[in-house]
Write a protein that holds these residues in place. Structure first.
Motif, PDB file in Angstrom:
ATOM      1  N   SER A 125       0.786  -1.255  -0.158  1.00  0.00           N
ATOM      2  CA  SER A 125      -0.023  -0.110   0.153  1.00  0.00           C
ATOM      3  C   SER A 125       0.829   1.406   0.121  1.00  0.00           C
ATOM      4  CB  SER A 125      -1.078   0.027   1.335  1.00  0.00           C
ATOM      5  OG  SER A 125      -1.873  -1.150   1.104  1.00  0.00           O
ATOM      6  N   VAL A 126       1.862   1.172   0.850  1.00  0.00           N
ATOM      7  CA  VAL A 126       2.711   2.371   0.760  1.00  0.00           C
ATOM      8  C   VAL A 126       3.627   2.527  -0.711  1.00  0.00           C
ATOM      9  CG1 VAL A 126       5.075   3.320   1.788  1.00  0.00           C
ATOM     10  CG2 VAL A 126       3.159   2.419   3.288  1.00  0.00           C
ATOM     11  N   GLU A 127       3.956   1.418  -1.198  1.00  0.00           N
ATOM     12  CA  GLU A 127       4.595   1.526  -2.575  1.00  0.00           C
ATOM     13  C   GLU A 127       3.266   2.483  -3.582  1.00  0.00           C
ATOM     14  OE1 GLU A 127       5.987  -1.773  -5.527  1.00  0.00           O
ATOM     15  OE2 GLU A 127       6.835  -1.895  -3.320  1.00  0.00           O
ATOM     16  N   HIS A 128       2.484   1.680  -3.323  1.00  0.00           N
ATOM     17  CA  HIS A 128       1.327   2.489  -4.223  1.00  0.00           C
ATOM     18  C   HIS A 128       0.927   3.750  -3.846  1.00  0.00           C
ATOM     19  CE1 HIS A 128      -2.255   2.938  -6.622  1.00  0.00           C
ATOM     20  NE2 HIS A 128      -2.732   3.729  -5.710  1.00  0.00           N
ATOM     21  N   ILE A 129       1.059   4.354  -2.903  1.00  0.00           N
ATOM     22  CA  ILE A 129       1.142   5.624  -2.413  1.00  0.00           C
ATOM     23  C   ILE A 129       2.061   6.437  -3.033  1.00  0.00           C
ATOM     24  CG2 ILE A 129       1.110   7.278  -0.554  1.00  0.00           C
ATOM     25  CD1 ILE A 129      -0.444   5.259   1.262  1.00  0.00           C
ATOM     26  N   VAL A 130       3.397   5.929  -2.955  1.00  0.00           N
ATOM     27  CA  VAL A 130       4.484   6.880  -3.480  1.00  0.00           C
ATOM     28  C   VAL A 130       4.314   6.840  -5.163  1.00  0.00           C
ATOM     29  CG1 VAL A 130       6.962   6.877  -3.897  1.00  0.00           C
ATOM     30  CG2 VAL A 130       6.076   6.030  -1.712  1.00  0.00           C
ATOM     31  N   VAL A 141      -2.287   6.099   6.288  1.00  0.00           N
ATOM     32  CA  VAL A 141      -0.881   5.967   6.384  1.00  0.00           C
ATOM     33  C   VAL A 141      -0.511   7.493   6.430  1.00  0.00           C
ATOM     34  CG1 VAL A 141       1.149   5.372   4.992  1.00  0.00           C
ATOM     35  CG2 VAL A 141      -1.004   3.935   4.731  1.00  0.00           C
ATOM     36  N   ASP A 142       0.309   7.787   7.463  1.00  0.00           N
ATOM     37  CA  ASP A 142       0.997   9.109   7.243  1.00  0.00           C
ATOM     38  C   ASP A 142       2.565   8.941   7.325  1.00  0.00           C
ATOM     39  OD1 ASP A 142       1.872  11.832   8.272  1.00  0.00           O
ATOM     40  OD2 ASP A 142       1.181  11.313  10.403  1.00  0.00           O
ATOM     41  N   LEU A 143       3.013   9.396   6.168  1.00  0.00           N
ATOM     42  CA  LEU A 143       4.245   9.158   5.887  1.00  0.00           C
ATOM     43  C   LEU A 143       4.939  10.502   5.314  1.00  0.00           C
ATOM     44  CD1 LEU A 143       4.509   9.005   2.255  1.00  0.00           C
ATOM     45  CD2 LEU A 143       3.316   7.005   2.966  1.00  0.00           C
ATOM     46  N   GLU A 144       6.537  10.364   5.276  1.00  0.00           N
ATOM     47  CA  GLU A 144       7.097  11.395   4.708  1.00  0.00           C
ATOM     48  C   GLU A 144       7.810  10.882   3.468  1.00  0.00           C
ATOM     49  OE1 GLU A 144      10.069  12.967   7.533  1.00  0.00           O
ATOM     50  OE2 GLU A 144       8.432  13.427   9.028  1.00  0.00           O
ATOM     51  N   MET A 145       8.078  12.088   2.578  1.00  0.00           N
ATOM     52  CA  MET A 145       8.798  11.773   1.193  1.00  0.00           C
ATOM     53  C   MET A 145       9.617  12.745   0.967  1.00  0.00           C
ATOM     54  SD  MET A 145       5.694   9.900  -1.085  1.00  0.00           S
ATOM     55  CE  MET A 145       4.337  11.001  -0.548  1.00  0.00           C
ATOM     56  N   GLY A 146      10.686  12.509   0.015  1.00  0.00           N
ATOM     57  CA  GLY A 146      11.687  13.476  -0.133  1.00  0.00           C
ATOM     58  C   GLY A 146      11.906  13.558  -1.701  1.00  0.00           C
ATOM     59  N   THR A 190      -0.777  12.271   4.451  1.00  0.00           N
ATOM     60  CA  THR A 190      -1.636  11.388   5.160  1.00  0.00           C
ATOM     61  C   THR A 190      -2.801  10.877   4.101  1.00  0.00           C
ATOM     62  OG1 THR A 190      -1.445  12.511   7.067  1.00  0.00           O
ATOM     63  CG2 THR A 190      -3.136  10.954   6.947  1.00  0.00           C
ATOM     64  N   TYR A 191      -2.703   9.522   3.923  1.00  0.00           N
ATOM     65  CA  TYR A 191      -3.640   8.948   2.837  1.00  0.00           C
ATOM     66  C   TYR A 191      -4.486   7.950   3.742  1.00  0.00           C
ATOM     67  CZ  TYR A 191      -0.915  10.314  -1.251  1.00  0.00           C
ATOM     68  OH  TYR A 191      -0.327  11.166  -2.052  1.00  0.00           O
ATOM     69  N   ILE A 192      -5.911   7.913   3.052  1.00  0.00           N
ATOM     70  CA  ILE A 192      -6.509   6.747   3.379  1.00  0.00           C
ATOM     71  C   ILE A 192      -6.689   5.811   2.039  1.00  0.00           C
ATOM     72  CG2 ILE A 192      -8.907   5.989   4.268  1.00  0.00           C
ATOM     73  CD1 ILE A 192      -8.953   8.632   5.724  1.00  0.00           C
ATOM     74  N   LEU A 193      -6.654   4.821   2.225  1.00  0.00           N
ATOM     75  CA  LEU A 193      -6.208   3.787   0.961  1.00  0.00           C
ATOM     76  C   LEU A 193      -7.109   2.390   1.384  1.00  0.00           C
ATOM     77  CD1 LEU A 193      -4.512   3.590  -1.577  1.00  0.00           C
ATOM     78  CD2 LEU A 193      -2.959   2.162  -0.179  1.00  0.00           C
ATOM     79  N   GLU A 194      -7.975   2.207   0.328  1.00  0.00           N
ATOM     80  CA  GLU A 194      -8.739   0.819   0.265  1.00  0.00           C
ATOM     81  C   GLU A 194      -7.713  -0.098  -0.615  1.00  0.00           C
ATOM     82  OE1 GLU A 194     -13.090  -0.835  -0.222  1.00  0.00           O
ATOM     83  OE2 GLU A 194     -12.331   0.888  -1.538  1.00  0.00           O
ATOM     84  N   THR A 195      -7.530  -1.291  -0.051  1.00  0.00           N
ATOM     85  CA  THR A 195      -6.433  -2.020  -0.369  1.00  0.00           C
ATOM     86  C   THR A 195      -7.410  -3.625  -0.650  1.00  0.00           C
ATOM     87  OG1 THR A 195      -4.608  -0.884   0.492  1.00  0.00           O
ATOM     88  CG2 THR A 195      -4.230  -3.150  -0.070  1.00  0.00           C
ATOM     89  N   VAL A 196      -7.011  -4.083  -1.848  1.00  0.00           N
ATOM     90  CA  VAL A 196      -7.179  -5.459  -2.087  1.00  0.00           C
ATOM     91  C   VAL A 196      -6.115  -6.062  -2.762  1.00  0.00           C
ATOM     92  CG1 VAL A 196      -9.025  -6.894  -3.198  1.00  0.00           C
ATOM     93  CG2 VAL A 196      -9.878  -4.930  -2.436  1.00  0.00           C
ATOM     94  N   VAL A 197      -5.201  -6.436  -2.068  1.00  0.00           N
ATOM     95  CA  VAL A 197      -3.834  -6.899  -2.533  1.00  0.00           C
ATOM     96  C   VAL A 197      -3.989  -7.929  -3.398  1.00  0.00           C
ATOM     97  CG1 VAL A 197      -1.469  -7.535  -1.726  1.00  0.00           C
ATOM     98  CG2 VAL A 197      -2.787  -5.835  -0.354  1.00  0.00           C
TER      99      VAL A 197
END
Length: 152
Positions: free
Chosen positions: A60-65, A97-102, A130-137
């Motif tokens: 999910s994090v990979e998809h967010i990036v 997901v609450d994350l930091e990117m550079g 901050t993302y709210i993500l629905e995941t069906v892996v």
């Protein structure tokens, strides 16, 4: 003989004092803040802390990036730096997901963004999202339901 009563609309309305108007605006503001806080409380109450190393969460994090980079006007790619918070909704496959990117030196369509160095100097940028993500892996389906990002 019938008498017709003429109703006239008065252009003068009762005037409220400035103090009354300010008090009404203050209460509207307090109500709005209270609803937001209750909404956040309700949202966080349904979500529970999860392991950041969980396989589905990592995908999910990979998809967010990827999603973030695709939706940026910037030609440079951003890469994942760290997860600040990882939550999952109990009944559904929802992640908060609450994350930091550079910002990197690589273009957003380059192959190996994870190994690309971060920009320094005037090009250096970091964002917190901050993302709210629905995941069906199992069928590789990710749906971003909500997102907010700010430069840090």
């Amino acid at each position: 003989m019938h008498r017709h009563l003429q109703l006239r609309h008065s252009s003068t309305r009762p005037q409220l004092s400035v103090r009354t108007l300010k008090t009404a605006m203050l209460w509207k503001s307090v109500l709005a803040v209270a609803l937001i806080v209750l909404g956040i409380h309700d949202c966080s109450f349904r979500f529970i802390e999860i392991d950041k190393n969980q396989k589905d969460f990592a995908a999910s994090v990979e998809h967010i990036v990827f999603y973030f980079n695709e939706n940026q006007d910037d030609d440079f790619a951003y890469k994942f730096l760290r997860v600040r918070r990882s939550l999952s909704e109990r009944r559904k496959m929802l992640y908060l997901v609450d994350l930091e990117m550079g910002r990197t030196l690589c273009g957003k369509y380059d192959e190996d963004i994870d190994n690309c160095p971060l920009q320094e100097g005037p090009g250096k940028k970091k964002v917190r999202c901050t993302y709210i993500l629905e995941t069906v892996v199992w069928i590789t389906k990710f749906t971003v339901l909500n997102s907010t990002c700010a430069q840090i």
